[in-house]
Enzyme design. Sequence first.
Site, PDB file in Angstrom:
ATOM      1  N   GLU A   1      -4.717   7.882  -2.855  1.00  0.00           N
ATOM      2  CA  GLU A   1      -5.237   6.641  -2.289  1.00  0.00           C
ATOM      3  C   GLU A   1      -5.599   5.641  -3.400  1.00  0.00           C
ATOM      4  O   GLU A   1      -5.551   4.430  -3.190  1.00  0.00           O
ATOM      5  CB  GLU A   1      -6.444   6.972  -1.404  1.00  0.00           C
ATOM      6  CG  GLU A   1      -6.739   5.968  -0.319  1.00  0.00           C
ATOM      7  CD  GLU A   1      -5.628   5.769   0.698  1.00  0.00           C
ATOM      8  OE1 GLU A   1      -4.722   6.617   0.818  1.00  0.00           O
ATOM      9  OE2 GLU A   1      -5.656   4.726   1.373  1.00  0.00           O
TER      10      GLU A   1
ATOM     11  N   HIS B   1       1.668   4.497  -2.817  1.00  0.00           N
ATOM     12  CA  HIS B   1       1.761   5.949  -2.623  1.00  0.00           C
ATOM     13  C   HIS B   1       3.118   6.450  -3.132  1.00  0.00           C
ATOM     14  O   HIS B   1       3.213   7.466  -3.818  1.00  0.00           O
ATOM     15  CB  HIS B   1       1.670   6.294  -1.126  1.00  0.00           C
ATOM     16  CG  HIS B   1       0.283   6.275  -0.563  1.00  0.00           C
ATOM     17  ND1 HIS B   1      -0.727   7.063  -1.065  1.00  0.00           N
ATOM     18  CD2 HIS B   1      -0.267   5.592   0.479  1.00  0.00           C
ATOM     19  CE1 HIS B   1      -1.848   6.858  -0.348  1.00  0.00           C
ATOM     20  NE2 HIS B   1      -1.589   5.963   0.582  1.00  0.00           N
TER      21      HIS B   1
ATOM     22  N   HIS C   1       0.836  -1.206   0.000  1.00  0.00           N
ATOM     23  CA  HIS C   1       0.000   0.000   0.000  1.00  0.00           C
ATOM     24  C   HIS C   1       0.876   1.264   0.000  1.00  0.00           C
ATOM     25  O   HIS C   1       0.728   2.135  -0.861  1.00  0.00           O
ATOM     26  CB  HIS C   1      -0.914  -0.021   1.231  1.00  0.00           C
ATOM     27  CG  HIS C   1      -1.790   1.186   1.377  1.00  0.00           C
ATOM     28  ND1 HIS C   1      -3.105   1.195   0.996  1.00  0.00           N
ATOM     29  CD2 HIS C   1      -1.533   2.439   1.852  1.00  0.00           C
ATOM     30  CE1 HIS C   1      -3.633   2.390   1.217  1.00  0.00           C
ATOM     31  NE2 HIS C   1      -2.693   3.167   1.750  1.00  0.00           N
ATOM     32  N   GLU C   2       1.802   1.328   0.932  1.00  0.00           N
ATOM     33  CA  GLU C   2       2.649   2.526   1.031  1.00  0.00           C
ATOM     34  C   GLU C   2       3.535   2.663  -0.202  1.00  0.00           C
ATOM     35  O   GLU C   2       3.803   3.778  -0.660  1.00  0.00           O
ATOM     36  CB  GLU C   2       3.489   2.508   2.317  1.00  0.00           C
ATOM     37  CG  GLU C   2       2.684   2.484   3.628  1.00  0.00           C
ATOM     38  CD  GLU C   2       1.646   3.602   3.761  1.00  0.00           C
ATOM     39  OE1 GLU C   2       1.798   4.657   3.108  1.00  0.00           O
ATOM     40  OE2 GLU C   2       0.666   3.413   4.504  1.00  0.00           O
TER      41      GLU C   2
HETATM   42 ZN    ZN Z   1      -3.008   5.251   1.976  1.00  0.00          ZN
END
Ligand code: ZN
Length: 501
Positions: free
Chosen positions: A295, A269, A265-266
Site C-alpha cells: 500500500e 501496486h 494507485h493500482e
Molecule cells: Zn491499494
Amino acid sequence: MDAKAAYQELIERGRELAYLGAFGNLAGWDLRTKSPKKGHPHRARAFATLSRLLHQKVTDPRIGELLDAIEDSALMEDPDVAANVRAWRRDYERATRVPESLAAEIAEAASRGESAWAELRKKDDWQGFLPHLKKNIELKRTYAEAVGYEDEVYDALLEDYEEGLRTRDLVPLFEELKGPATRLVRRIMEASKKPRTEILHRHYPKADQEAFILEVLPELGYDMEAGRLDETAHPFAIRIHPGDVRITTRYFEDFFNAAFFGSVHEAGHAMYEQGLPEEHWGTPLGESVSLGVHESQSRMWENRVGRSRGFWAHYFPRAKARFSALSDVDLDEFVFAVNEVKPSLIRVEADEVTYNLHILLRFELELALFRGTLAPEDLPEAWNQKMEAYLGVVPKTYAEGVMQDVHWAGGAFGYFPTYTLGNVYAAQLFEAAERELGALEPRFAEGAFAPLLNWLREKVHRHGRRYPPAELIARATGAQVSARPLLRYLEEKFGALYELT
Ligand code: ZN
C-alpha cells in the site's frame, strides 16, 4: 539429508506452488473482468479445489523435514538461503498450526458473510448481519489461539497481513497521528479558501480518460509489455508473474478522479510486483513483503506523485488538450480541486487527511472487540461516537456506517491498519528518497519519474521478503517506523493549499 538437496527441493516445491497460484490469479482476474455470469458457480468450485490443493502442499510434513535438514547446516551462511528458510519456516509453522477443519470453517463463514453482507447492506439490516459478524469474530479468536501470539489475540490477526506488527507498536503510532490529524481536519474545515470541485464533475468521455491513463502510466514506469489495463466494478492489481502484472479500473464520465487516480494507485501496486527479482520467483525472496509495504507503493504514486503540483505542471497541458471540460481551468485550481479535504462517511471516498482517521476508528473498534471490551451488539453506537469525535459527521444508516466495508463480513480483522501503515511508510520512504536524490517534485514537472522508481526498486522492490517489513523500512530510510514524516507532509501540503496560518 543433504542440506543442499533439501534446499533445491524446497525451491522446486515453491515454484510449483507459484505456478499453481499464478493460474489461480489468472482465473481470478478473468472472473472479475471478463467471465460470463453462468460460469461463476463453476469458478467458485474450481477455486475451492485449488485452495485445498495448495493448503495440502504448504502443510506437507515433508516441508518441515526439509527445513530441519537446512537450518543447522553451513548453507545458512548464504544470506539468500537464510532469508528464504526464515520465511518458509514462519509460513509453514503458521499454516500447520491451523487444523484443516478450522481453516475450512473460516473460509466458509467468510464467503457466507460476504454474500450476506452484500444483500443485507442494501436493506440496511444490521440485526441480520450481526450473527455473521459474531461468527467471524468467534472463529478468528479460535484461529488466534491456534496460531499463537505473545501479548494479545489481535496480534495473531495482524501477523497475517504484516509480519512482525504488534498492537503495542500500532497503539503509539496511531496516537501520534490522532491529535494532529483531527486538528488539521478542523483547521481545514474552518479555512475560508475552498477548492472549486465542480470542475471535476464535468463531462469526461470514457474513451478520452482511458487514452489519457494509457499515456501516463507507462511514463511513470508501469511496463505495459508486462501488464494491461481492463475495466471492472472493483478495481485491483493482480500478479501472475513479474512479466505479467495486470490492473483494472472503473470509469465515471461525470467524475475525473475515480479512474485516473485509481489507475495510478493500482499501477503503484503493479510496479512493485514488476520490480520483484525474477530470479527468485517462487521463493520468498521473489515475493512482496506485506500489505502495508504494498500500500505504501500504491499510495506514494497516487498521492505523493499523482496529486502533486509538479506532476500536473507536466501533465495539465496535455489534460487540457484532451478534455474540453478543462478549457477554463488553470493549473493551481485543478491541483487544489484534486486535493480537496472534506470529512465524509465513506472510507473509500476519503481524502489523504481524513483517510487515516477512518482507519484509526476501525483499528480502535477491532482492538476493543478482540480485547472483549466492546460487544459486537454495541458496534454501531461506538462507530457513530467515534465518527463524530474524529470527523464531525455521523451516519444516518448502517450502510453508510458500520456496514460500509466488506472486510469484517469476510472476517478480515487486522487488515485495516495496513492502509494507514502504507501512508506512514510512503511518507517516510519519500522523505528518505528526497534526502538522497534532492527535491523530486521539480523532477516530476520535467516528466522525470525514473529517479523515484529506481530508488524504490533499489531500496524496496528488489529485496522481496528478505527482511520483515519494519526492518525493510528502517534499512531503506535509516529510521524506525514513525508517523512524523506523514504528519510533516500533510501539514505542509494542506497548510499551503488551504492557506492555513
Ligand atoms: Zn491499494
